[in-house]
Scaffold this motif. Structure first.
Motif, PDB file in Angstrom:
ATOM      1  N   ASP A 122      36.708  54.387  51.370  1.00  0.00           N
ATOM      2  CA  ASP A 122      35.987  53.198  51.574  1.00  0.00           C
ATOM      3  C   ASP A 122      36.860  51.847  51.343  1.00  0.00           C
ATOM      4  O   ASP A 122      36.652  50.645  51.988  1.00  0.00           O
ATOM      5  N   MET A 123      37.937  52.058  50.626  1.00  0.00           N
ATOM      6  CA  MET A 123      38.799  50.872  50.234  1.00  0.00           C
ATOM      7  C   MET A 123      39.588  50.538  51.498  1.00  0.00           C
ATOM      8  O   MET A 123      39.912  49.221  51.903  1.00  0.00           O
ATOM      9  N   LEU A 124      39.879  51.691  52.390  1.00  0.00           N
ATOM     10  CA  LEU A 124      40.685  51.450  53.414  1.00  0.00           C
ATOM     11  C   LEU A 124      39.700  50.720  54.588  1.00  0.00           C
ATOM     12  O   LEU A 124      40.402  49.943  55.410  1.00  0.00           O
ATOM     13  N   ASN A 125      38.382  50.773  54.404  1.00  0.00           N
ATOM     14  CA  ASN A 125      38.016  50.528  55.828  1.00  0.00           C
ATOM     15  C   ASN A 125      37.004  49.190  55.384  1.00  0.00           C
ATOM     16  O   ASN A 125      36.327  48.757  56.034  1.00  0.00           O
ATOM     17  N   SER A 126      37.074  48.747  53.983  1.00  0.00           N
ATOM     18  CA  SER A 126      36.297  47.646  53.513  1.00  0.00           C
ATOM     19  C   SER A 126      36.859  46.344  53.728  1.00  0.00           C
ATOM     20  O   SER A 126      38.057  46.159  53.736  1.00  0.00           O
ATOM     21  N   SER A 127      36.261  45.384  54.072  1.00  0.00           N
ATOM     22  CA  SER A 127      36.651  43.992  54.115  1.00  0.00           C
ATOM     23  C   SER A 127      36.274  43.147  52.960  1.00  0.00           C
ATOM     24  O   SER A 127      36.222  41.888  52.353  1.00  0.00           O
ATOM     25  N   ASP A 128      35.254  43.886  51.931  1.00  0.00           N
ATOM     26  CA  ASP A 128      34.374  43.472  50.705  1.00  0.00           C
ATOM     27  C   ASP A 128      35.674  43.516  49.521  1.00  0.00           C
ATOM     28  O   ASP A 128      35.951  44.580  49.074  1.00  0.00           O
ATOM     29  N   VAL A 129      36.067  42.319  49.181  1.00  0.00           N
ATOM     30  CA  VAL A 129      37.154  42.292  48.132  1.00  0.00           C
ATOM     31  C   VAL A 129      36.508  42.879  46.829  1.00  0.00           C
ATOM     32  O   VAL A 129      37.185  43.567  45.952  1.00  0.00           O
ATOM     33  N   TYR A 130      35.380  42.762  46.614  1.00  0.00           N
ATOM     34  CA  TYR A 130      34.592  43.546  45.315  1.00  0.00           C
ATOM     35  C   TYR A 130      34.750  45.059  45.391  1.00  0.00           C
ATOM     36  O   TYR A 130      35.132  45.540  44.258  1.00  0.00           O
ATOM     37  N   GLU A 131      34.324  45.479  46.746  1.00  0.00           N
ATOM     38  CA  GLU A 131      34.436  46.860  46.795  1.00  0.00           C
ATOM     39  C   GLU A 131      35.861  47.319  46.560  1.00  0.00           C
ATOM     40  O   GLU A 131      36.164  48.526  45.974  1.00  0.00           O
ATOM     41  N   ILE A 132      36.670  46.628  47.168  1.00  0.00           N
ATOM     42  CA  ILE A 132      38.527  46.996  47.093  1.00  0.00           C
ATOM     43  C   ILE A 132      38.742  47.003  45.403  1.00  0.00           C
ATOM     44  O   ILE A 132      39.397  47.962  45.005  1.00  0.00           O
ATOM     45  N   TYR A 133      38.363  45.879  44.920  1.00  0.00           N
ATOM     46  CA  TYR A 133      38.728  45.752  43.336  1.00  0.00           C
ATOM     47  C   TYR A 133      38.029  46.772  42.645  1.00  0.00           C
ATOM     48  O   TYR A 133      38.774  47.479  41.807  1.00  0.00           O
ATOM     49  N   ALA A 134      36.781  47.085  42.591  1.00  0.00           N
ATOM     50  CA  ALA A 134      36.212  48.133  42.070  1.00  0.00           C
ATOM     51  C   ALA A 134      36.922  49.472  42.052  1.00  0.00           C
ATOM     52  O   ALA A 134      36.936  50.470  41.315  1.00  0.00           O
ATOM     53  N   GLY A 135      37.087  49.939  43.470  1.00  0.00           N
ATOM     54  CA  GLY A 135      37.904  51.173  43.895  1.00  0.00           C
ATOM     55  C   GLY A 135      39.304  50.988  43.268  1.00  0.00           C
ATOM     56  O   GLY A 135      39.297  52.218  42.509  1.00  0.00           O
ATOM     57  N   LEU A 136      39.710  50.270  43.177  1.00  0.00           N
ATOM     58  CA  LEU A 136      41.130  49.979  42.620  1.00  0.00           C
ATOM     59  C   LEU A 136      41.272  50.171  41.259  1.00  0.00           C
ATOM     60  O   LEU A 136      42.056  51.201  40.710  1.00  0.00           O
ATOM     61  N   LEU A 137      40.183  49.920  40.328  1.00  0.00           N
ATOM     62  CA  LEU A 137      40.285  50.046  39.097  1.00  0.00           C
ATOM     63  C   LEU A 137      39.745  51.270  38.738  1.00  0.00           C
ATOM     64  O   LEU A 137      40.277  52.221  37.701  1.00  0.00           O
TER      65      LEU A 137
END
Ligand SMILES: O=c1ccn([C@H]2C[C@H](O)[C@@H](COP(=O)(O)O)O2)c(=O)[nH]1
Length: 169
Positions: A122-137
């Protein structure tokens, strides 16, 4: 579970703005250049850092590799992602509380996910910074990092980014 605080979110936002203001001045970018013309480049930068982070979390998806992952490299790439996330979020006129609420929505969505590999995908395919931030954490939590670890690593990398610009790297 790592929970982003308003205090730390605001600290990252402020330190990021200080770094980015110095870079804008140094390279003579106007606020409009930054907000509009450079936006594509900021999106590229974020995507590349997300990919580098995922490449270091290889035990979650490289089933063919047995070498242990390097936690320092994972955290180092994570704070590069955090730099570009806050750079992008600083362009939006929202409070820290509102940003964090968006991150929590994405975290709850991830909670129903099957595996960490799904989150990385999801993180790799997302352009949504919130999705990336949540996945990262969530992934950092999986590797047992704390909010304090993240703060210290961000501070170190932020100082290094200032030093790099001083020596025109
Ligand atoms: O406008 C910018 C450009 C770069 N960086 C930081 C984020 C990363 O920590 C680091 C990435 O630089 P490279 O290692 O990719 O050169 O630079 C910023 O914070 N703001």
């Amino acid at each position: 579970m790592i929970k982003m605080t308003t205090e730390l979110f605001n600290k990252f936002a402020t330190k990021q703005e200080e770094l980015d203001r110095m870079i804008r001045t140094k390279f003579n970018f106007s606020d409009d250049d930054w907000d509009f013309d450079l936006d594509t480049k900021h999106q590229i930068a974020l995507k590349v850092e997300v990919a580098e982070f995922i490449n270091n979390c290889y035990d979650l998806w490289k089933y063919w590799k047995q070498k242990a992952v390097n936690p320092d490299l994972i955290l180092g790439e994570a704070v590069d992602v955090i730099h570009f996330i806050h750079l992008i979020l600083n362009k939006r006129q929202l409070s820290a509380e509102a940003h964090i609420a968006h991150i929590i929505v994405e975290r709850v969505r991830y909670a129903s996910r099957m595996s960490y590999a799904d989150i990385l995908d999801d993180m790799l395919n997302s352009s949504d910074v919130y999705e990336i931030y949540a996945g990262l954490l969530l992934i950092l939590d999986h590797y047992s990092f704390t909010l304090e670890d993240i703060e210290q690593a961000y501070d170190r990398k932020n100082a290094e980014n200032h030093a790099r610009q001083e020596r025109n790297y």
